[in-house]
Scaffold this motif. Structure first.
Motif, mmCIF file in Angstrom:
data_model
loop_
_atom_site.group_PDB
_atom_site.id
_atom_site.type_symbol
_atom_site.label_atom_id
_atom_site.label_comp_id
_atom_site.label_asym_id
_atom_site.label_seq_id
_atom_site.Cartn_x
_atom_site.Cartn_y
_atom_site.Cartn_z
ATOM 1 N N PRO A 165 10.490 6.467 -3.385
ATOM 2 C CA PRO A 165 10.647 7.197 -2.109
ATOM 3 C C PRO A 165 10.133 6.412 -0.910
ATOM 4 N N ALA A 166 9.028 5.691 -1.091
ATOM 5 C CA ALA A 166 8.503 4.870 0.003
ATOM 6 C C ALA A 166 9.460 3.741 0.328
ATOM 7 N N LEU A 167 10.047 3.121 -0.701
ATOM 8 C CA LEU A 167 11.004 2.052 -0.467
ATOM 9 C C LEU A 167 12.259 2.579 0.220
ATOM 10 N N PHE A 168 12.696 3.762 -0.160
ATOM 11 C CA PHE A 168 13.851 4.388 0.493
ATOM 12 C C PHE A 168 13.583 4.531 1.991
ATOM 13 N N LEU A 169 12.384 5.011 2.323
ATOM 14 C CA LEU A 169 12.014 5.189 3.732
ATOM 15 C C LEU A 169 11.936 3.847 4.456
ATOM 16 N N LEU A 170 11.383 2.828 3.788
ATOM 17 C CA LEU A 170 11.263 1.518 4.418
ATOM 18 C C LEU A 170 12.639 0.895 4.680
ATOM 19 N N ILE A 171 13.556 1.058 3.726
ATOM 20 C CA ILE A 171 14.916 0.538 3.919
ATOM 21 C C ILE A 171 15.587 1.265 5.080
ATOM 22 N N LEU A 172 15.409 2.579 5.130
ATOM 23 C CA LEU A 172 15.966 3.367 6.236
ATOM 24 C C LEU A 172 15.425 2.864 7.573
ATOM 25 N N SER A 225 0.827 -1.210 0.000
ATOM 26 C CA SER A 225 0.000 0.000 0.000
ATOM 27 C C SER A 225 0.862 1.260 0.000
ATOM 28 N N LEU A 226 2.099 1.165 0.538
ATOM 29 C CA LEU A 226 3.014 2.305 0.494
ATOM 30 C C LEU A 226 3.723 2.400 -0.845
ATOM 31 N N ILE A 227 4.056 1.253 -1.410
ATOM 32 C CA ILE A 227 4.820 1.246 -2.652
ATOM 33 C C ILE A 227 3.976 1.719 -3.822
ATOM 34 N N ASP A 228 2.716 1.276 -3.889
ATOM 35 C CA ASP A 228 1.877 1.583 -5.049
ATOM 36 C C ASP A 228 1.767 3.083 -5.319
ATOM 37 N N PRO A 229 1.401 3.921 -4.323
ATOM 38 C CA PRO A 229 1.256 5.351 -4.644
ATOM 39 C C PRO A 229 2.559 6.136 -4.615
ATOM 40 N N TYR A 230 3.558 5.671 -3.829
ATOM 41 C CA TYR A 230 4.752 6.501 -3.601
ATOM 42 C C TYR A 230 6.029 5.942 -4.224
ATOM 43 N N THR A 262 21.747 1.759 -0.349
ATOM 44 C CA THR A 262 22.855 1.812 0.604
ATOM 45 C C THR A 262 22.835 3.115 1.392
ATOM 46 N N ALA A 263 22.510 4.216 0.716
ATOM 47 C CA ALA A 263 22.399 5.502 1.413
ATOM 48 C C ALA A 263 21.299 5.455 2.463
ATOM 49 N N ALA A 264 20.165 4.844 2.112
ATOM 50 C CA ALA A 264 19.070 4.705 3.076
ATOM 51 C C ALA A 264 19.512 3.864 4.273
#
Length: 209
Positions: free
Chosen positions: A14-21, A6-11, A57-59
């Protein structure tokens, strides 16, 4: 899984970057799930693989810096309170201490490849006051290695999914029998270990009488 989707579909990325972080900052997010999804999404959007790995990796570095900072500011008392309040944290934190005690600074790199320790090592490194530059360098190498493997799985599977599926259909019988054989061998190994343990216990009992 549904929350992540649900986070990946709209965003998207950027959402994946936040999730990895968040995963590297010890939030309950599985890198084994998120990183392949990042690879899949990056491949779908024609993002160069190198760019995707560097972003992930940055995340990871940002997330693990937060754990290092918490350990640095709170020290061992913070980790002790955390283990008392959340008993499930005791095993990974103590394992991280052992790895750090045995290997020093390189433990940060090694721990990135150990499931229980890979995120909690930041707290320990901060608590024992490992120099920040050394911590970030070892972390970057370990995170780069781990993220390259997991994002690569999603990235290249998506690009060559038809080839994978055709190969699976063509060789599915061999894959099935191979899996059965591996399972059979693992069962035999487990039985052998149990028999060896029983013999050792019997021998010890005879000697102690």
């Amino acid at each position: 899984m549904s929350i992540i989707e649900s986070l990946i579909d709209p965003y998207g990325l950027p959402a994946l970057f936040l999730l990895i972080l968040l995963e590297y900052a010890c939030f309950p997010v599985s890198s084994e799930l998120v990183l392949p999804l990042a690879g899949l999404l990056g491949s779908r959007q024609n993002m160069p693989f190198v760019v995707l790995v560097l972003l992930s990796t940055a995340a990871g570095l940002i997330g693990t810096f937060l754990t290092y900072l918490a350990g640095r500011l709170g020290g061992s008392p913070l980790l002790e309170r955390a283990m008392k309040r959340f008993p499930t944290l005791e095993k990974p934190i103590l394992a991280s201490y052992r790895i750090f005690g045995n290997h020093g600074g390189i433990a940060v790199f090694l721990s990135r490849l150990v499931p229980l320790c890979r995120t909690y090592i930041g707290f320990v490194a901060g608590a024992v006051k490992q120099p920040l530059l050394s911590y970030l360098l070892c972390s970057a190498i370990g995170i780069l290695f781990w993220n390259t493997i997991l994002t690569g799985i999603g990235y290249y599977f998506y690009q060559y999914r038809r080839v994978f599926l055709q190969a699976f259909v063509q060789y599915r019988k061999w894959i099935f029998f191979g899996g059965i054989l591996i399972l059979f061998l693992l069962v035999l190994r487990s039985i052998g270990k149990k028999s060896g343990t029983d013999r050792e216990e019997s021998e010890y009992s005879r000697q102690s009488r």
